[in-house]
Design an enzyme around this catalytic site. Structure first.
Site, mmCIF file in Angstrom:
data_model
loop_
_atom_site.group_PDB
_atom_site.id
_atom_site.type_symbol
_atom_site.label_atom_id
_atom_site.label_comp_id
_atom_site.label_asym_id
_atom_site.label_seq_id
_atom_site.Cartn_x
_atom_site.Cartn_y
_atom_site.Cartn_z
ATOM 1 N N LYS A 1 -8.104 -0.417 -3.847
ATOM 2 C CA LYS A 1 -8.325 -1.940 -4.111
ATOM 3 C C LYS A 1 -9.640 -2.138 -4.693
ATOM 4 O O LYS A 1 -10.621 -1.280 -4.354
ATOM 5 C CB LYS A 1 -7.975 -2.710 -3.100
ATOM 6 C CG LYS A 1 -6.561 -2.891 -2.569
ATOM 7 C CD LYS A 1 -6.445 -3.884 -1.382
ATOM 8 C CE LYS A 1 -4.985 -3.857 -1.015
ATOM 9 N NZ LYS A 1 -4.128 -4.676 -2.046
ATOM 10 N N ARG B 1 5.720 -1.941 2.511
ATOM 11 C CA ARG B 1 7.233 -1.649 2.542
ATOM 12 C C ARG B 1 7.878 -0.122 2.928
ATOM 13 O O ARG B 1 8.679 0.004 3.679
ATOM 14 C CB ARG B 1 7.686 -1.872 1.234
ATOM 15 C CG ARG B 1 7.199 -0.830 0.127
ATOM 16 C CD ARG B 1 7.330 -1.341 -1.238
ATOM 17 N NE ARG B 1 6.429 -2.783 -1.516
ATOM 18 C CZ ARG B 1 6.502 -2.836 -2.855
ATOM 19 N NH1 ARG B 1 7.290 -2.562 -3.849
ATOM 20 N NH2 ARG B 1 5.523 -4.005 -3.086
ATOM 21 N N ASP C 1 -5.965 -2.404 4.966
ATOM 22 C CA ASP C 1 -5.312 -1.915 3.665
ATOM 23 C C ASP C 1 -6.310 -1.765 2.586
ATOM 24 O O ASP C 1 -6.765 -2.873 1.900
ATOM 25 C CB ASP C 1 -4.194 -2.987 3.309
ATOM 26 C CG ASP C 1 -3.602 -2.259 2.211
ATOM 27 O OD1 ASP C 1 -3.762 -1.250 1.545
ATOM 28 O OD2 ASP C 1 -2.678 -3.162 1.396
HETATM 29 N N1 BES Z 1 -1.361 -6.074 1.794
HETATM 30 C C1 BES Z 1 -1.128 -6.277 0.470
HETATM 31 C C2 BES Z 1 -0.576 -7.513 -0.167
HETATM 32 C C3 BES Z 1 -1.606 -8.774 -0.071
HETATM 33 C C4 BES Z 1 -2.317 -9.220 -0.981
HETATM 34 C C5 BES Z 1 -1.754 -9.521 1.267
HETATM 35 C C6 BES Z 1 -3.032 -10.257 -0.922
HETATM 36 C C7 BES Z 1 -2.625 -10.735 1.199
HETATM 37 C C8 BES Z 1 -3.401 -10.853 0.090
HETATM 38 C C9 BES Z 1 0.179 -5.202 -0.033
HETATM 39 O O1 BES Z 1 -0.152 -3.879 0.635
HETATM 40 C C10 BES Z 1 -0.381 -4.870 -1.384
HETATM 41 O O2 BES Z 1 -1.397 -4.185 -1.749
HETATM 42 N N2 BES Z 1 0.478 -5.211 -2.305
HETATM 43 C C11 BES Z 1 0.497 -4.811 -3.839
HETATM 44 C C12 BES Z 1 1.755 -4.046 -4.239
HETATM 45 C C13 BES Z 1 1.639 -3.757 -5.601
HETATM 46 C C14 BES Z 1 0.823 -2.510 -5.820
HETATM 47 C C15 BES Z 1 3.245 -3.383 -6.115
HETATM 48 C C16 BES Z 1 0.031 -6.127 -4.548
HETATM 49 O O3 BES Z 1 0.454 -7.049 -4.086
HETATM 50 O O4 BES Z 1 -0.783 -5.935 -5.615
HETATM 51 ZN ZN ZN Z 2 -0.861 -4.268 2.532
HETATM 52 MN MN MN Z 3 -1.378 -2.458 -0.259
#
Ligand code: BES
Ligand code: ZN
Ligand code: MN
Length: 503
Positions: free
Chosen positions: A279, A353, A272
């Protein structure tokens, strides 16, 4: 590591482990060793801080009056507190202490403990389970490590009354450990090796245990209308996969009518990057384990099939790589999910999601399951809320939620129930589509993510486990070495065993 169970005869030589409960109360084997040592064990204990607490141990090298190389004294804690989890932790600690000591074999004497209801055979089986769980190591890419730096312990011999019963009890646990190890392997693999196609192949290997495995490619998903999952995948050169695993432990058995199956759905983002909503580079390597939910579903199916669970279970995983590229989806793209609901993608990093939306809908639509439990490293916000101690549990069904919490308690994989509700659901309203994939505000990130998922499960009893804080551990715990934890395999195996198996 080989684990063998034998009747309780203390060895003369080699490495021996004996137990001591709280307040320095020696178990029968410890007492016997003390006698052979002419009180040397009592003296050693007396002069130390060792009280027999479960986090304490004492190592005696070449104890006088014996021909042993090592006598390792394991603290068992209060006798009344000795239970399955405690014995697993003791086993894990013993492995941690002896696994890398250079010795190839060790014997552990497991005695009945006064004031504890477990039989020595049960205690032995759980101790062995804990030792095995702790012995996991992912070292296939370490080509330069010297042999003398690798764990040398090959055989753990467990001495107890009723070794045959211990062996039988351990056999089931051993299959669960196989599932846990399979998941840990998947979670640990780097994303250049493990991507949707190769991860699907690994799932396919469960065929030899009697699991039916179907793999859907991009074309098939297009025909099903899985626009949400495909939108995430479109930025990557790696084609997505949807894997359907079925373990039929009831259907086909004589005189058994098929009931609706139980179903598990996993987020399998093999890497991801965040996509166009990229990110930051610091820590991005963690996102190799963004497929942990899917990894757990595979390991769970392996455990259920391995121990021939009397249940019909479906495991579905959505496998994609989230990459930024000229073909990647853009913030503000609108996709149509398999359910027909349209989604405005305002942040391409809220991709899990989107993947789950189609996987959940497909699962519900095709299998009409008794319940669906999904697992996902879904939000960073759940780490803010619960840290690395408990997973977030969201559910539309109190009974299911309670059963999950109870199973988690029993296996030492804790969950904490979080709220759902219309007020949170509202935050997903979009001006342009049926919903947007992130809320407008900054708060309640894990809850709005769960609300999003709930829109794709209809009225089916459903629970969502946000395992973002639990899938990977930076420190070792008694039965979980640092790295991929396989959180959820033990919990869900237990949930099934305690509530959903035919007797
Ligand atoms: N895979 C990430 C969530 C995550 C973060 C898992 C840290 C393990 C460790 C997920 O896809 C993500 O990026 N979520 C975002 C959502 C936001 C953009 C609403 C997040 O948590 O920042
Ligand atoms: Zn993710
Ligand atoms: Mn993500």
């Amino acid at each position: 590591m080989k684990i063998v169970f034998s009747p309780p005869a203390l060895p003369e030589t080699g490495v021996l482990v004996v137990g001591v409960t709280q307040d320095r109360k020696l178990t029968p084997s410890a007492r016997e060793m003390d006698k052979r040592m002419k009180g040397g064990l009592s003296r050693a204990i007396k002069g130390s801080r060792f009280k027999g607490r479960m986090d304490q141990s004492l190592t005696l090298l070449g104890p006088a009056g014996t021909k042993l190389e090592v006598l390792y004294v394991a603290g068992l804690g209060k006798a009344a507190d000795v239970d399955a989890l405690r014995m697993q932790a003791v086993g894990g600690r013993i492995y941690a202490a002896l696994g890398g000591s250079g010795r190839a074999a060790a014997a552990v004497a497991v005695d009945a403990v006064d004031g504890c209801t477990m039989s020595p055979a049960q205690m032995a089986a759980d101790l062995a389970f804990g030792a095995r769980l702790r012995s996991y190591r992912f070292d296939k890419y370490r080509t330069k490590e010297k042999k003398e730096d690798k764990p040398a312990l090959r055989t753990l011999k467990i001495l107890c009354q009723g070794p045959a019963r211990a062996r039988t009890a351990f056999a089931t646990r051993d299959k669960v450990a196989d599932g846990v190890f399979f998941t840990r392997d998947l979670v640990s693999e780097p994303p250049n090796v493990l991507y949707p196609e190769t991860m699907a192949q690994r799932a396919k290997s469960l065929t030899k245990l009697g699991v039916k495995v179907e793999i859907l490619g991009a074309r098939q998903m297009q025909r099903l209308g899985m626009g949400a999952l495909l939108g995430v995948a479109q930025g990557s050169d790696r084609e997505p996969r949807l894997v359907v695993m079925r373990w039929q432990g009831v259907t086909g058995k004589a005189g058994k009518k098929a009931k609706a199956p139980v179903a598990f759905v996993g987020k399998g983002v093999t890497f991801d990057t965040g996509g166009i909503s990229l990110k930051p580079s610091a820590g991005m390597e963690d996102m190799k384990w963004d497929m942990s939910g899917a990894g757990t579903v595979i390991g769970l199916m392996k455990a259920l099939a391995g121990r021939k669970a009397r249940v019909d279970a479906v495991g579905i995983i959505g496998l994609v790589e989230n990459m930024p590229s000229g073909t990647a989806q853009r913030p503000s793209d609108i996709v149509t999910s398999m359910s027909g609901q349209t989604i405005e993608v305002l942040n391409t990093d809220a991709e899990g999601r989107l993947v789950l939306a189609d996987a959940l809908w497909y699962c519900n639509d095709r299998f009409k399951p008794r319940f669906i439990i999904d697992l996902a490293t879904l939000t960073g916000a759940i780490i803010v809320a619960l840290g690395h101690e408990k997973a977030g549990l969201f559910s539309n069904d109190d009974r299911l939620a309670e059963r999950i919490a109870a199973a988690g308690e029993k296996v030492g994989e804790a969950v904490w129930r979080m709220p759902l509700g219309a007020a949170y659901d509202k935050l997903l309203r979009s001006e342009a589509a049926d919903m947007q994939n992130i809320s407008g505000g900054r708060g309640a990130g894990s809850i709005t993510a769960a609300q999003f998922l709930q829109r794709f499960v209809d009225k089916t009893p459903w629970a969502h486990l946000d395992i973002a804080g639990m899938a990977w551990s930076k420190k070792s715990l008694p039965t979980v070495p640092k790295g991929g934890t396989a959180f959820g395999v033990r919990l869900l195996d237990r949930l099934v065993a305690d509530n959903y198996e035919d007797r």
